[in-house]
Design a protein around this motif. Structure first.
Motif, PDB file in Angstrom:
ATOM      1  N   PHE A 134     -48.398 -26.583  10.454  1.00 24.88           N
ATOM      2  CA  PHE A 134     -49.206 -27.405  10.137  1.00 24.88           C
ATOM      3  C   PHE A 134     -49.602 -28.352  11.395  1.00 24.88           C
ATOM      4  N   ALA A 135     -48.301 -28.546  11.962  1.00 27.88           N
ATOM      5  CA  ALA A 135     -48.600 -29.792  13.189  1.00 27.88           C
ATOM      6  C   ALA A 135     -49.356 -29.148  14.339  1.00 27.88           C
ATOM      7  N   LYS A 136     -48.859 -28.051  14.732  1.00 29.86           N
ATOM      8  CA  LYS A 136     -49.346 -27.239  15.706  1.00 29.86           C
ATOM      9  C   LYS A 136     -50.803 -27.075  15.763  1.00 29.86           C
ATOM     10  N   VAL A 137     -51.482 -26.562  14.539  1.00 35.72           N
ATOM     11  CA  VAL A 137     -52.769 -26.326  14.274  1.00 35.72           C
ATOM     12  C   VAL A 137     -53.630 -27.506  14.332  1.00 35.72           C
ATOM     13  N   THR A 138     -53.294 -28.603  14.595  1.00 38.32           N
ATOM     14  CA  THR A 138     -53.950 -29.945  14.452  1.00 38.32           C
ATOM     15  C   THR A 138     -53.847 -30.806  15.682  1.00 38.32           C
ATOM     16  N   GLU A 139     -53.058 -30.260  16.626  1.00 37.82           N
ATOM     17  CA  GLU A 139     -52.793 -31.071  17.803  1.00 37.82           C
ATOM     18  C   GLU A 139     -53.946 -30.784  18.810  1.00 37.82           C
ATOM     19  N   GLN A 140     -54.342 -31.682  19.624  1.00 34.50           N
ATOM     20  CA  GLN A 140     -55.246 -31.355  20.785  1.00 34.50           C
ATOM     21  C   GLN A 140     -54.401 -31.319  22.065  1.00 34.50           C
ATOM     22  N   SER A 141     -54.142 -29.781  22.068  1.00 37.93           N
ATOM     23  CA  SER A 141     -53.535 -29.383  23.463  1.00 37.93           C
ATOM     24  C   SER A 141     -53.940 -27.831  23.640  1.00 37.93           C
ATOM     25  N   LYS A 142     -53.255 -27.379  24.764  1.00 33.78           N
ATOM     26  CA  LYS A 142     -53.760 -26.069  25.212  1.00 33.78           C
ATOM     27  C   LYS A 142     -52.840 -25.233  24.284  1.00 33.78           C
ATOM     28  N   ASP A 143     -51.595 -25.744  23.722  1.00 35.59           N
ATOM     29  CA  ASP A 143     -50.951 -24.942  22.717  1.00 35.59           C
ATOM     30  C   ASP A 143     -51.364 -24.589  21.455  1.00 35.59           C
ATOM     31  N   ASN A 144     -52.453 -25.378  21.059  1.00 41.96           N
ATOM     32  CA  ASN A 144     -53.237 -25.204  19.744  1.00 41.96           C
ATOM     33  C   ASN A 144     -54.577 -24.183  20.008  1.00 41.96           C
ATOM     34  N   PRO A 145     -54.545 -22.906  19.994  1.00 37.53           N
ATOM     35  CA  PRO A 145     -55.541 -22.111  20.249  1.00 37.53           C
ATOM     36  C   PRO A 145     -57.063 -22.285  20.049  1.00 37.53           C
ATOM     37  N   VAL A 146     -57.173 -22.904  18.827  1.00 37.27           N
ATOM     38  CA  VAL A 146     -58.235 -23.078  18.019  1.00 37.27           C
ATOM     39  C   VAL A 146     -58.928 -24.387  18.763  1.00 37.27           C
ATOM     40  N   PHE A 147     -58.310 -25.360  19.064  1.00 40.99           N
ATOM     41  CA  PHE A 147     -58.680 -26.640  19.739  1.00 40.99           C
ATOM     42  C   PHE A 147     -59.061 -26.159  20.949  1.00 40.99           C
ATOM     43  N   TYR A 148     -58.370 -25.611  21.836  1.00 39.87           N
ATOM     44  CA  TYR A 148     -58.501 -25.015  23.191  1.00 39.87           C
ATOM     45  C   TYR A 148     -59.910 -24.201  23.480  1.00 39.87           C
TER      46      TYR A 148
END
Length: 586
Positions: A439-453
């Motif tokens: 849950f933390a990973k999928v909401t962070e704004q970074s390259k490590d979060n594929p959907v954000f990227y």
């Protein structure tokens, strides 16, 4: 435009010419071969293994065939060079103009770029979710729902005529348990203290509104009825309410089905589709009366030490024959599934896809056997198994509240992080592999979060187009204007790398649709987004590479054409996944 399919067609034509000239045997059947990006980009743009595939049947050395193909193809104006490598690979390098013209092709075709190549309008049925209508969707259903919906989107984009179907398991013991559980909540709604929920009934509080609705509609009248009268009434009412809940849960993920097929309808209103399916198999000589050995290691609810009506599923690859009708004349669970797939065949489907949970793996061989038998081998069934989802938060196992009483619901997850992260991350791993959802990973704004990227790449492209209008006076960024841009300016290695990735989209779609693997689209989008972000960063370091050149409208128009093309492909890919393509990120 699929550059790889185009190369394959050219090679096939060259092989036909070599047959006509007597270099290859005239009666030689030309097999399928690969035209694909080489593993090492330094080896060229397209690698072809036709010579090696043909060598054995032609009784020739593969390098000799490859050299002959090279001679046929290398005079083509858009090919810069051809190398024969290893045992007989053809490594083809295009002129820069091929990639530059591809940008114009994408601009002209727009959202249709990459679509329609595989399906040819063939009818295809995708059955997914099909959760028992006894409660809300849980997180395991969530992954199967997203996978099935994205697969259907992918197949539609690839040119198939797709029907999205949900099989409602509204017959059998579990819906009677639902009815009795709802009746208990009905009594509670009328003011009775029901105490603890008895073991064997559904404990979730989601049934309280059902009990209240029953009380509002029937008052206390059901209390005066014997069970044989109130049970069918409450069962029908509760199933309808559960399906409303399930539809709402699916809508939260933007998932909708074309058909909701009732299992109960197979044997209601004077219809007995189960009997009809069994008789079809009997006419084919595939039904007999006999007994089965007790399964080893576990009890099988469909096993009994008496003569039953059995289907010869071993004739179609199953490991044992299967019971369709018990000694008392009642149908087995499997018989209902056979009848349901017989109904699909009667509706004209010859391509069937079922999405199963991990606990149904053992069911696959018998279902494939049934479809093969009923269709005389004219229909194909592909069963895609979706593995479990494990919940984490910042790398630690995450225990959410369980509104359903016993499990984490789909709605819990969507409400926590939003639809887009759920959909993208449910597809960012192969369906047959266990998925860790953080849950933390999928909401962070970074390259490590594929959907954000990926979404940020689309928003960045939109931002470039908006900013260009502000910075370059009189600039026209309409598609029509960008199509006329001087694309020969696009010669930087980063720009050409981005175009090559765009060129792979049609091949990616065809391959993913053929394999029934929508996760390939998610992986591709991440790589494409990375190429766009990389080129943006290079522009920060080297101003002459920036997408917007305020004093050079010609260069700006060409690069904006590339940006627009990239934005178009990212949008198409996100739409297949059912994820928003934002114009801006906040």
């Amino acid at each position: 435009m699929n550059v790889f399919a185009d190369v394959a067609a050219r090679v096939r034509t060259a092989l036909t010419d070599l047959q006509s000239e007597g270099f290859l045997p005239k009666d030689l059947a030309l097999p399928a071969f690969d035209a694909e990006p080489p593993r090492d980009p330094s080896h060229g743009d397209v690698a072809v293994n036709a010579a090696m595939v043909l060598a054995k049947s032609a009784k020739m050395k593969p390098r000799d065939i490859a050299e002959a193909l090279k001679a046929k193809l290398e005079a083509t104006p858009d090919i810069a060079k051809i190398d024969v490598a290893g045992p007989g690979f053809l490594n083809i390098t295009f002129t820069t103009g091929v990639w530059q013209s591809l940008v114009r092709t994408i601009l002209k075709e727009g959202s249709a770029f990459g679509s329609g190549a595989a399906g040819h309008g063939e009818k295809l049925n995708v059955e997914y979710v099909s959760a028992n209508p006894t409660g809300p969707m849980h997180v395991g259903h969530c992954r199967g729902a997203v996978f099935g919906d994205a697969l259907a989107n992918l197949l539609v984009f690839a040119g198939f005529d797709v029907t999205r179907e949900y099989y409602i398991n509204d017959a059998g013991g579990q819906v009677n348990v639902l009815a009795r559980s709802a009746f208990l909540r009905y009594r509670e709604a009328l003011g009775e203290n029901i105490g603890a929920i008895p073991e064997g009934l559904y404990p979730g509080e989601y049934l309280k509104p059902v009990g209240e609705a029953l009380a509002a509609e029937h008052g206390a009248s059901l209390l005066d009825m014997p069970e044989e009268r109130w049970l069918p009434l409450v069962r029908s009412f509760a199933i309808a309410k559960m399906m409303e809940m399930i539809r709402d849960d699916l809508a939260a993920l933007n998932i909708r089905h074309d058909v909701f097929f009732s299992e109960a309808s197979l044997t209601s209103n004077g219809r007995d589709q189960v009997k009809a399916a069994i008789e079809v198999l009997r006419e084919k000589g595939l039904i007999y009366e006999g007994t089965l050995e007790k399964p080893k290691g576990h009890d099988d609810a469909e096993w009994e030490d008496r003569v039953q009506t059995l289907f010869k599923s071993t004739a179609f690859g199953d490991d044992e024959d299967r019971a369709l009708q018990k000694s008392d004349g009642s149908y087995t669970y499997f018989a209902g599934d056979v009848a349901y797939h017989y109904d699909k065949l009667q509706r004209g489907f010859r391509h069937l896809i079922n999405v199963f949970g991990a606990d149904h793996v053992g069911y696959i061989p018998r279902m494939k056997a049934a479809v093969a038998a009923l269709s005389d081998g004219t229909a194909d069934l592909d069963v895609k198994v979706v593995q479990l989802v494990r919940l984490f938060k910042a790398g630690e196992p995450y225990k959410m509240s369980k509104r359903a009483g016993t499990f984490v619901t789909l709605r819990d997850v969507v409400d926590e992080v939003g639809r887009d992260p759920v959909r993208f991350m449910m597809l960012y791993r192969k369906n047959q592999e266990t998925l860790d959802f953080d849950f933390a990973k999928v909401t962070e704004q970074s390259k490590d979060n594929p959907v954000f990227y990926v979404q940020y790449a689309h928003a960045r492209a939109a931002s470039v187009l908006r900013n260009a209008v502000e910075q370059v006076a009189g600039l026209d960024i309409s598609v029509e204007a960008l199509e006329k841009a001087d694309l020969s300016i696009l010669t930087d290695p980063g720009e050409l790398d981005l175009i090559r990735r765009l060129a792979s989209f049609p091949r990616l779609i065809e391959g993913a649709a053929t394999a029934h693997e929508p996760h390939r689209v998610a992986f591709y989008l991440y790589d494409l987004a990375s190429a766009l972000h990389t080129q943006w960063t290079r522009g920060n370091d080297s101003p002459h590479l920036r997408f917007i050149q305020a004093n050079d409208g010609v260069a700006t128009s060409a690069r904006l054409g590339l940006i627009f093309a990239t934005k178009t492909v990212i949008r198409s890919g996100l739409q297949i996944l059912g994820v928003e393509a934002p114009e801006a990120m906040r």
